[in-house]
Scaffold this motif. Structure first.
Motif, PDB file in Angstrom:
ATOM      1  N   THR A  41       1.288  -0.127  -3.618  1.00 19.50           N
ATOM      2  CA  THR A  41       2.500  -0.898  -3.911  1.00 19.50           C
ATOM      3  C   THR A  41       2.882  -1.693  -2.660  1.00 19.50           C
ATOM      4  N   ASN A  42       3.996  -2.365  -2.719  1.00 16.13           N
ATOM      5  CA  ASN A  42       4.442  -3.125  -1.553  1.00 16.13           C
ATOM      6  C   ASN A  42       4.742  -2.215  -0.363  1.00 16.13           C
TER       7      ASN A  42
ATOM      8  N   ARG B  19      -3.369   4.145  -5.812  1.00 19.02           N
ATOM      9  CA  ARG B  19      -2.348   3.153  -6.138  1.00 19.02           C
ATOM     10  C   ARG B  19      -1.847   2.491  -4.858  1.00 19.02           C
TER      11      ARG B  19
END
Length: 387
Positions: free
Chosen positions: A233-234, A231
């Motif tokens: 994310t930012n 994963r």
């Protein structure tokens, strides 16, 4: 059977015939009692692990006094009528004395060939049944006065792990420098949740370019299913290693080359005729001899044994220099001596003439551009070298 060995500094010479014939008694003959006592302890430990009940005795002789040597050998034959003499090595006075003894008593003598796991009778006597003397790596190191403290060797019959190594190598060989950089960045930036689950703060990766390269690298690992639960994310990147072996392969720059070499050396049949391991750490601390007292550690990328002969392989998936040649030479000489084979396996490092000449002078084979070789070609090259 009473086996008489002339003690020398080549440990396998002192052990080979006993491992081959399983005698009732081994008599180590030499002038240095301290060395022989130390070796007796090491050899006895190997005997115990193999279930051998051979009794080891020490006979100290002043080898400079030929008449004394001859007298001591005559006494041996009087006490033990079943003496067999291993004359593979030994000081001149002892060999001459055995020759004179043989002319008088026609005693059985032989030489051994550790590389081939065989022996040659000298004068036609019948010998006991010869056993396989295949040395395990731990036994080899113990005989030469060391201790194996770490090693890594996946089950060769685990097809999932083998395929994972091949998949990782397919990624690595496209750009070995990029592989090294990515693995190094992960190691420096990641925060462990536990051994298999990793979280990386993107802010810990030094630049946008490096973050982009890391993303591409992890995408390629995920596509090959070398990482799971991937994963992005930012703020973070997270993923899991499928198992401990894949984690091992993806946490050090050179590990994938070591394991690729391991599988190539092992062969396709899964029934290798030798012991083979990667990441072998040798501790010299147990080397209880007067000449070697330092606490020294060495790591060998790939180490294998065939019969009683070791093969030491250094794997370099990046830049290197002649210091690596010296390191390989020193440990191979200490734990294999005249029977050790030595090779350095290279990817994109281009050795110059001086490097190759130094390797040649140290008896080290150089295998270049492994990342450009097919697996079959690499395997054949290793097999030809080992045998």
């Amino acid at each position: 059977m009473t086996l008489v060995e002339f003690f020398d500094d080549i440990a396998i010479h002192n052990a080979f015939s006993s491992l081959l014939f399983h005698p009732d008694r081994l008599i180590l003959v030499g002038k240095d009692k301290r060395k022989m006592d130390a070796f007796r302890l090491r050899l006895q430990s190997v005997f115990l692990l193999r279930g051998l009940r051979t009794k080891i005795e020490i006979l100290v002789i002043n080898s400079k006094n030929y008449q004394e040597v001859l007298h001591q050998f005559e006494k041996l034959l009087q006490v033990y009528t079943d003496c067999y003499f291993d004359i593979t090595d030994g000081e001149e006075s002892m060999l001459v004395a055995v020759g004179a003894l043989s002319a008088k008593h026609t005693i059985p003598m032989h030489t051994v060939h550790p590389i081939h796991g065989s022996f040659s009778p000298i004068n036609g006597f019948s010998y006991p049944t010869a056993h396989s003397i295949q040395l395990r790596i731990s036994e080899l190191i113990a005989l030469y006065g060391g201790k194996m403290t770490e090693s890594f060797a996946p089950n060769p019959q685990d097809n999932f792990t083998r395929q994972a190594c091949m998949d990782a190598w397919d990624i690595c060989k496209q750009n070995c420098s990029a592989w090294n950089s990515a693995i190094s960045t992960i190691r420096a930036a990641r925060a462990f949740e536990d051994d298999l689950n990793i979280s990386i703060r993107k802010s810990a990766i030094s630049s946008a370019t490096n973050r982009s390269n890391m993303q591409k690298f992890l995408d390629s690992l995920a596509a090959k299913k070398l990482i799971e639960n991937y994963r992005s994310t930012n703020l973070t990147i997270s993923f899991s290693y499928p198992n401990e072996i894949i984690r091992h392969m993806l946490t050090k720059e050179g590990s994938v080359l070591e394991l690729y070499t391991y599988y190539a050396a092992y062969g396709n049949t899964y029934t290798a005729p030798f012991d083979i391991k990667t990441g072998v750490v040798i501790d010299w601390q147990t080397n209880h001899t007067p000449d070697h007292k330092d606490d020294v550690l060495n790591e060998i990328d790939v180490l294998l044994t065939e019969n009683a002969a070791p093969v030491f392989i250094s794997c370099k998936n990046g830049m290197t220099d002649t210091n690596e040649l010296y390191k390989l030479f020193v440990v191979a000489e200490r734990f294999g001596g005249m029977y050790a084979k030595k090779m350095i396996v290279l990817t994109h490092f281009k050795p110059d003439a001086a490097f190759k000449e130094r390797a040649r002078s140290l008896g080290i084979a150089v295998l270049e551009n492994v990342h450009r070789l097919s697996f079959d070609t690499f395997q054949k090259t290793l097999t030809d070298f080992i045998h």
